[in-house]
Structures are given as C-alpha cells and as structure tokens.
Design a protein around this motif. Structure first.
Motif, mmCIF file in Angstrom:
data_model
loop_
_atom_site.group_PDB
_atom_site.id
_atom_site.type_symbol
_atom_site.label_atom_id
_atom_site.label_comp_id
_atom_site.label_asym_id
_atom_site.label_seq_id
_atom_site.Cartn_x
_atom_site.Cartn_y
_atom_site.Cartn_z
ATOM 1 N N ILE A 99 0.831 -1.202 0.000
ATOM 2 C CA ILE A 99 0.000 0.000 0.000
ATOM 3 C C ILE A 99 0.868 1.257 0.000
ATOM 4 C CG2 ILE A 99 -1.764 1.285 1.287
ATOM 5 C CD1 ILE A 99 -2.568 -1.434 2.535
ATOM 6 N N TRP A 100 1.876 1.267 0.850
ATOM 7 C CA TRP A 100 2.731 2.435 1.016
ATOM 8 C C TRP A 100 4.116 2.128 0.490
ATOM 9 C CZ3 TRP A 100 2.035 6.167 5.497
ATOM 10 C CH2 TRP A 100 0.686 6.288 5.830
ATOM 11 N N ASP A 101 4.705 3.107 -0.147
ATOM 12 C CA ASP A 101 6.085 2.971 -0.583
ATOM 13 C C ASP A 101 6.872 4.102 0.059
ATOM 14 O OD1 ASP A 101 8.401 2.241 -1.878
ATOM 15 O OD2 ASP A 101 7.869 3.289 -3.730
ATOM 16 N N VAL A 102 7.383 3.840 1.245
ATOM 17 C CA VAL A 102 8.102 4.868 2.002
ATOM 18 C C VAL A 102 9.529 4.402 2.244
ATOM 19 C CG1 VAL A 102 8.204 6.156 4.172
ATOM 20 C CG2 VAL A 102 5.999 5.611 3.160
ATOM 21 N N ARG A 103 10.472 5.246 1.873
ATOM 22 C CA ARG A 103 11.878 4.968 2.199
ATOM 23 C C ARG A 103 12.105 5.448 3.621
ATOM 24 N NH1 ARG A 103 15.449 8.254 -0.576
ATOM 25 N NH2 ARG A 103 13.784 9.769 -0.764
ATOM 26 N N TRP A 104 12.653 4.590 4.470
ATOM 27 C CA TRP A 104 12.874 4.999 5.849
ATOM 28 C C TRP A 104 14.162 4.411 6.393
ATOM 29 C CZ3 TRP A 104 12.972 1.391 9.868
ATOM 30 C CH2 TRP A 104 12.501 0.112 9.546
ATOM 31 N N GLU A 105 14.660 5.088 7.412
ATOM 32 C CA GLU A 105 15.847 4.648 8.143
ATOM 33 C C GLU A 105 15.554 4.821 9.624
ATOM 34 O OE1 GLU A 105 19.101 6.546 4.992
ATOM 35 O OE2 GLU A 105 18.751 7.516 6.930
ATOM 36 N N PHE A 106 16.190 4.002 10.438
ATOM 37 C CA PHE A 106 16.065 4.134 11.885
ATOM 38 C C PHE A 106 17.414 4.542 12.442
ATOM 39 C CE2 PHE A 106 16.108 2.682 16.265
ATOM 40 C CZ PHE A 106 14.891 3.152 16.723
ATOM 41 N N HIS A 107 17.403 5.569 13.283
ATOM 42 C CA HIS A 107 18.641 6.071 13.892
ATOM 43 C C HIS A 107 18.476 6.155 15.399
ATOM 44 C CE1 HIS A 107 20.273 7.425 9.999
ATOM 45 N NE2 HIS A 107 19.010 7.695 9.721
ATOM 46 N N THR A 108 19.533 5.855 16.105
ATOM 47 C CA THR A 108 19.559 6.004 17.554
ATOM 48 C C THR A 108 20.624 7.028 17.909
ATOM 49 O OG1 THR A 108 18.900 3.704 17.869
ATOM 50 C CG2 THR A 108 19.869 4.804 19.745
ATOM 51 N N PHE A 109 20.228 8.005 18.696
ATOM 52 C CA PHE A 109 21.157 9.012 19.204
ATOM 53 C C PHE A 109 21.109 8.941 20.725
ATOM 54 C CE2 PHE A 109 20.405 10.404 14.950
ATOM 55 C CZ PHE A 109 21.546 11.077 14.562
ATOM 56 N N ARG A 110 22.153 9.434 21.366
ATOM 57 C CA ARG A 110 22.200 9.433 22.825
ATOM 58 C C ARG A 110 22.099 10.864 23.333
ATOM 59 N NH1 ARG A 110 23.453 4.933 25.268
ATOM 60 N NH2 ARG A 110 24.462 5.895 27.060
#
Length: 153
Positions: free
Chosen positions: A91-102
């Motif tokens: 249904i959705w075509d989303v480019r995504w990334e996950f990032h963790t910052f402190r």
C-alpha cells in the motif's frame, strides 16, 4: 515593457527531502511517526525515525542497567516499525531509516536533525503534565526555529 512569463508550478520538485520523526514508544510518538510516514510518501522524501537513548536517568544512578533497557526499547521500536512496514509494503512505498542518538530528547533530536540534514521535524505532543510548566521537547523545537516542526497530538 518586457513580456513576463507567468510563474509555473513545478509538481514534485519542492518540499522536504528528509523528514525526521522522533520516537520514544509513546502513543503520541507512534502517531507522529505514522503522520511523518504519510508526509514522506506524498513528498517522496526519506523518513528518518529517531530514538534518543537517555544517557543517565535516576535508575542509572541507582545502579540499574539503563543502557540495556534503552537498547531494548530501540530494538523493540525497530521491530515494530519493520512489522508495520512489511504489512503495508503493498500500500505504502516509504523509504525509511532508523537512527539512535544518545542524550536528552531535545538535544538528541537537534543533533539528529542537523546530522541528517532534516527539512522538517515531526514529534508527538508530550503526554506529561509537568511539561506544561517546564516546556516540552516539541515547544523547545518550535522555539529553536531551525526547521518546520509538526506536533502530532
């Protein structure tokens, strides 16, 4: 007199290229991520989902393994996002990334938005009553005035 050409709207060339959405596992942050995903899909932008791991909390001062706990939260968020993405991939075509910052949530999101060259930031409204007096992360981001900020209830 010179002939002036009327300004023509260029569809699909303007708008954000990177949208940062702050996640902390709360209901409002998950709604903010969903809203940001819709924006990213419509704008064909990269969605950068950001979780800010706290550096030191009261639990850490008492000897609780905070690093492990916040790492578990980040891993849980990634798994939940991946499952949602898999369910919606047709249904959705989303480019995504996950990032963790402190760091603390405000400074972590500022760092993330700067490093990822964000064009917009989306966060959930604070669910803490105390933030009415000391200011929420969302209010502080808006006051910084560095990016358009959308606060999702």
């Amino acid at each position: 007199m010179t002939d002036q050409q009327p300004h023509q709207f260029e569809r699909g060339t303007d708008g954000p290229k990177v949208i940062v959405a702050g996640l902390d596992g709360s209901d409002s942050s998950m709604r903010a991520a969903a809203y940001a995903a819709g924006l990213a899909r419509r704008q064909r932008a990269m969605l950068a989902l950001v979780y800010v791991q706290p550096v030191l909390t009261a639990g850490a001062a008492l000897g609780a393994p905070v690093g492990d706990a916040t790492g578990d939260v980040a891993e849980s968020l990634v798994n939940e996002i991946r499952e949602s993405t898999e369910r919606m991939k047709d249904i959705w075509d989303v480019r995504w990334e996950f990032h963790t910052f402190r760091g603390d949530p405000y400074n972590g999101l500022v760092t993330a938005a700067d490093e990822l060259k964000a064009d917009a930031v989306v966060v959930g409204a604070s669910e803490s009553a105390g933030h009415r007096f000391i200011g929420s992360v969302a209010v502080r981001l808006v006051k910084a005035g560095r990016w358009p900020v959308t606060v999702v209830p």
